[in-house]
Design a protein around this motif. Sequence first.
Motif, mmCIF file in Angstrom:
data_model
loop_
_atom_site.group_PDB
_atom_site.id
_atom_site.type_symbol
_atom_site.label_atom_id
_atom_site.label_comp_id
_atom_site.label_asym_id
_atom_site.label_seq_id
_atom_site.Cartn_x
_atom_site.Cartn_y
_atom_site.Cartn_z
ATOM 1 N N LEU A 16 0.832 -1.209 0.000
ATOM 2 C CA LEU A 16 0.000 0.000 0.000
ATOM 3 C C LEU A 16 0.865 1.257 0.000
ATOM 4 O O LEU A 16 0.585 2.222 -0.722
ATOM 5 N N ILE A 17 1.926 1.224 0.801
ATOM 6 C CA ILE A 17 2.824 2.394 0.844
ATOM 7 C C ILE A 17 3.481 2.592 -0.515
ATOM 8 O O ILE A 17 3.568 3.714 -1.028
ATOM 9 N N ILE A 18 3.952 1.476 -1.122
ATOM 10 C CA ILE A 18 4.603 1.584 -2.430
ATOM 11 C C ILE A 18 3.632 2.177 -3.449
ATOM 12 O O ILE A 18 3.968 3.098 -4.205
ATOM 13 N N LEU A 19 2.396 1.661 -3.450
ATOM 14 C CA LEU A 19 1.382 2.134 -4.390
ATOM 15 C C LEU A 19 1.085 3.619 -4.168
ATOM 16 O O LEU A 19 1.102 4.421 -5.121
ATOM 17 N N SER A 20 0.839 3.994 -2.903
ATOM 18 C CA SER A 20 0.481 5.389 -2.617
ATOM 19 C C SER A 20 1.628 6.329 -2.968
ATOM 20 O O SER A 20 1.421 7.367 -3.604
ATOM 21 N N ALA A 21 2.841 5.969 -2.545
ATOM 22 C CA ALA A 21 3.980 6.842 -2.799
ATOM 23 C C ALA A 21 4.205 6.984 -4.303
ATOM 24 O O ALA A 21 4.463 8.081 -4.804
ATOM 25 N N THR A 22 4.097 5.869 -5.033
ATOM 26 C CA THR A 22 4.276 5.924 -6.481
ATOM 27 C C THR A 22 3.272 6.881 -7.117
ATOM 28 O O THR A 22 3.635 7.732 -7.932
ATOM 29 N N MET A 23 2.014 6.749 -6.724
ATOM 30 C CA MET A 23 0.972 7.585 -7.316
ATOM 31 C C MET A 23 1.168 9.054 -6.939
ATOM 32 O O MET A 23 1.095 9.942 -7.795
ATOM 33 N N LEU A 24 1.419 9.313 -5.659
ATOM 34 C CA LEU A 24 1.577 10.703 -5.204
ATOM 35 C C LEU A 24 2.755 11.380 -5.905
ATOM 36 O O LEU A 24 2.649 12.508 -6.389
ATOM 37 N N ILE A 25 3.882 10.660 -5.976
ATOM 38 C CA ILE A 25 5.063 11.240 -6.627
ATOM 39 C C ILE A 25 4.794 11.438 -8.113
ATOM 40 O O ILE A 25 5.137 12.471 -8.687
ATOM 41 N N ALA A 26 4.151 10.443 -8.743
ATOM 42 C CA ALA A 26 3.883 10.530 -10.181
ATOM 43 C C ALA A 26 3.027 11.756 -10.491
ATOM 44 O O ALA A 26 3.338 12.532 -11.400
ATOM 45 N N PHE A 27 1.967 11.951 -9.713
ATOM 46 C CA PHE A 27 1.113 13.122 -9.943
ATOM 47 C C PHE A 27 1.899 14.415 -9.739
ATOM 48 O O PHE A 27 1.794 15.361 -10.506
ATOM 49 N N ASN A 28 2.704 14.430 -8.657
ATOM 50 C CA ASN A 28 3.497 15.619 -8.369
ATOM 51 C C ASN A 28 4.474 15.923 -9.508
ATOM 52 O O ASN A 28 4.625 17.074 -9.929
ATOM 53 N N LEU A 29 5.122 14.866 -10.040
ATOM 54 C CA LEU A 29 6.086 15.057 -11.128
ATOM 55 C C LEU A 29 5.377 15.553 -12.386
ATOM 56 O O LEU A 29 5.868 16.415 -13.103
ATOM 57 N N TRP A 30 4.205 14.965 -12.609
ATOM 58 C CA TRP A 30 3.460 15.291 -13.816
ATOM 59 C C TRP A 30 2.941 16.726 -13.749
ATOM 60 O O TRP A 30 3.144 17.527 -14.672
ATOM 61 N N LEU A 31 2.299 17.055 -12.623
ATOM 62 C CA LEU A 31 1.704 18.387 -12.480
ATOM 63 C C LEU A 31 2.766 19.484 -12.435
ATOM 64 O O LEU A 31 2.509 20.628 -12.799
ATOM 65 N N SER A 32 3.972 19.135 -11.962
ATOM 66 C CA SER A 32 5.026 20.151 -11.895
ATOM 67 C C SER A 32 5.845 20.166 -13.190
ATOM 68 O O SER A 32 6.891 20.810 -13.255
ATOM 69 N N ASN A 33 5.373 19.414 -14.199
ATOM 70 C CA ASN A 33 6.057 19.366 -15.503
ATOM 71 C C ASN A 33 7.491 18.858 -15.430
ATOM 72 O O ASN A 33 8.318 19.236 -16.245
ATOM 73 N N SER A 34 7.786 18.020 -14.415
ATOM 74 C CA SER A 34 9.127 17.447 -14.345
ATOM 75 C C SER A 34 9.345 16.479 -15.510
ATOM 76 O O SER A 34 10.448 16.341 -16.021
ATOM 77 N N TYR A 35 8.272 15.779 -15.908
ATOM 78 C CA TYR A 35 8.330 14.924 -17.086
ATOM 79 C C TYR A 35 7.135 15.249 -17.967
ATOM 80 O O TYR A 35 6.111 15.750 -17.485
ATOM 81 N N ASP A 36 7.257 14.953 -19.250
ATOM 82 C CA ASP A 36 6.230 15.366 -20.213
ATOM 83 C C ASP A 36 4.899 14.648 -20.019
ATOM 84 O O ASP A 36 3.839 15.252 -20.095
ATOM 85 N N THR A 37 4.961 13.332 -19.783
ATOM 86 C CA THR A 37 3.719 12.561 -19.719
ATOM 87 C C THR A 37 3.538 11.925 -18.342
ATOM 88 O O THR A 37 4.493 11.787 -17.578
ATOM 89 N N MET A 38 2.298 11.533 -18.065
ATOM 90 C CA MET A 38 2.012 10.818 -16.833
ATOM 91 C C MET A 38 2.735 9.467 -16.861
ATOM 92 O O MET A 38 3.199 8.978 -15.818
ATOM 93 N N GLY A 39 2.857 8.867 -18.029
ATOM 94 C CA GLY A 39 3.545 7.584 -18.177
ATOM 95 C C GLY A 39 5.000 7.673 -17.727
ATOM 96 O O GLY A 39 5.468 6.867 -16.924
#
Lengths: 487, 487
Positions: free
Chosen positions: B279-302
């Motif tokens: 659960l921690i791995i899943l939550s952390a992955t999702m939270l970081i992914a959204f943060n990276l995506w929304l902050s334009n750190s990477y081009d795509t959500m993928g």
Amino acid sequence: MVLNYKAIMKLSGIIIIILGGAMIPSLLVSYYYDETDTANSFLLSIVPMLIIGGIIIRTVKVDFTHLKIRDGYAIVALCWTLVSALGAIPFVISGYIPNFIDAFFEAVSGFTTTGCSILTDIEALPKGLLFWRSFTHWIGGMGIIIFAIALLPALGISGQKIAGVETAGQTFGKLVPKLTQSSKILYLIYFVMTILEILLLALGGMGLYDAMINTFGSVGTGGYSNYNASIAHYDNVYFEIVIALFMILAGTNFTLYYFVIRKRWKEFISDSELRLYLLIILSATMLIAFNLWLSNSYDTMGESLRFSFFQTASVITTTGFASANFDLWPTFSKMILFVLMFIGGCSSSTSGGIKVMRILLLLKYIKRGISIRLHPRAVISIKINDKSVPSDTVSAVINFTFLYFAVFLIGTLLLSLDNFDLITTTSATAACLGNVGPGFNLVGPVMNYSIFSDLSTLLLSFLMLIGRLELFTIILLFTRQFWNPDK
Amino acid sequence: MVLNYKAIMKLSGIIIIILGGAMIPSLLVSYYYDETDTANSFLLSIVPMLIIGGIIIRTVKVDFTHLKIRDGYAIVALCWTLVSALGAIPFVISGYIPNFIDAFFEAVSGFTTTGCSILTDIEALPKGLLFWRSFTHWIGGMGIIIFAIALLPALGISGQKIAGVETAGQTFGKLVPKLTQSSKILYLIYFVMTILEILLLALGGMGLYDAMINTFGSVGTGGYSNYNASIAHYDNVYFEIVIALFMILAGTNFTLYYFVIRKRWKEFISDSELRLYLLIILSATMLIAFNLWLSNSYDTMGESLRFSFFQTASVITTTGFASANFDLWPTFSKMILFVLMFIGGCSSSTSGGIKVMRILLLLKYIKRGISIRLHPRAVISIKINDKSVPSDTVSAVINFTFLYFAVFLIGTLLLSLDNFDLITTTSATAACLGNVGPGFNLVGPVMNYSIFSDLSTLLLSFLMLIGRLELFTIILLFTRQFWNPDK
């Protein structure tokens, strides 16, 4: 009904009236300095508050003896929030802090005796308003004293040594009469302390207005100053020593002063919490002073000692006054100050943080844990002041500490969404939760909290309240169990 | 005599021989790549070790059944320190890490499966030496498995579900035969995991040498790479997924694989620690992914998901591989990774940190504490996997956690004397104590640990050992009580 809403309503009325009355000194200060606009802002706040409060008190009839612990939690939480919201009104009406969220933050920071500000130029404010801002510290300090004695026993740390108030059962109402007696003694101590510091500062040549501002900031362990440079503005060793000593006095367990009044010196001097508190202050002062001296931050060991003593006293008591820009100090010194932010002053004092009493208990707990590794069958009890600490008190303290770090972590994570650097983010959270005030980097002693978004400003206000009310008071209100008493 | 010194001597002999033997694969790799100088360095290490070890074993006669828990602690602590000191020899002899303290750090970092390096240019080292460096992770991983099963029950967390080994009493010697049986199963799992990952990486087109290096780094949750850019060097999604999955497998409680072997799927899937870990791995992955995506750190959500998943897996398992320079990520993402460094993987796995099992217990403890506030007379027990956890286990876990933070604080304070910034200092301490490897800022994923003074390098080595050996093993050796058994 889950809560006694009538009683809560009635108490709100009382609070509104009291707070309206508490604004009158600031109104007078405004008149004294011919600040007519500011005086009008206060009048516009005071008059409606007295009227509305009066109407509520007259119309709501209620019997307070049926209040339960559950109501106690709700009342305390509501009380601090309401007081802060009302206390923000003069800032908004006067136009000096037009955004209500900012004004609320400033008032929460005042009443919780935190002392962090969203103001970028404090000196631009009229004297009447700055007086109110600092006076909230003084009122907050009084509030904490009654809170620490009324609710702390129920919260697992009995700092109670005066009136023999037992650990609270289910009835909150029955507690109140016993409290009134002991509160009177404590308020007297608080008053005497206030007068004494004002006198000592005035004797050293500080103007009466400044002396009052600085006294409110120190006896309430708040830290609001009327200058952007805080205490560094004066560059005066005498003022620094007086203020430092009164911060330390305000960070001491107030119930210990009862022993002083009764001339029971032995009990005063042998108090374990007091000893650890003074030991931490001494060690931190010496370590920082050597670090400052060896790193050539100041020319002499004397100068280093002067600044390290003041800053140690200011941070451990969670006051937050600054006599130097400690954000420029070497990492070792900053790290010590960061740790002190978490430790805080003594239980039943006006300071925040985890509190020395809990730290003491945890240190003994760790020590016992190590002994148990080697003697698995040994039964070792934890003793403080030569008395065994009951295991449910130990549990409560452990719980508090974990919860403190959990709130710190969640707060930091939420605040980090504003994307300031890690040091700004973590120190702002720690400084608000611990009711300290300034942190490091962008929220350092010469900076302010204006950088955060509205949401983060609300979050930080919330953290100040949570920290001030010893976590559980607020956190319980967010649990399902609280609202489902039969479960 | 406080300790059974003869037994300790004899065991040291055995360890020296085993470690000498363990260097032979690296010797062969050196020959294979025609690195004669490196091969000679290994020969110069191996031959004397085999001779000295042999002499010790032949001359010291001892009966192991009289070993006490006290001896167990001393042996474990000595064993890891000795192994690290011996493992450092090839680095020094070969001349690639001439300073012994640095070489010791590199070896400690290897055996404790931490993976932080003082090397500024990893790729400048010969392949034989890099093989040895990574092989220490693999040996360390094996060592942890036996340690977690032999000593953890005595240390308060019983991850033990296989052989029915009871919580250890006073006799360490009696434990050993029971352990041998279960260790065999676990070593088998470790071997199978190793072979499988090498095969999967090779199938994806990775050279056998690289596949072995990366496998040692992941199944031991170590994180040493043979490239300066770590896993980012390959820029290959398949490799990243394989490595991430094996890091997660290595961070899972190894005794759970026993259920898998016996096809007791229900017990495997319903394990509370495993569930929280995932659960921690899943939550952390999702939270970081959204943060990276929304902050334009990477081009795509993928892309954001790709990097957040790998880094989450790498940090929570305390491996420390990097597929991106996460030090450039937004503060929210970095803060999550910082928290994961403290959490660590599951108990009885090769990962470090506080461990998910302890976090789970603490969360339940906090929840119970909140309930008790509202129902002071209720007796609520803490349950994990539907079984009540004994109160002494709860105490041990609480003690461990406080001690963990105490060591972290003391470590940070001492390290801060080097006067690097607060983030570098705190993250280096956390990354070493948690056996993670890289931290932030100057010790970030593309940086290294060469910046610290010799004293700090030793301090960090010590922190890696303390963290790896679950604190008490080392800390006990520094208590007066340990050396005064009759007190």
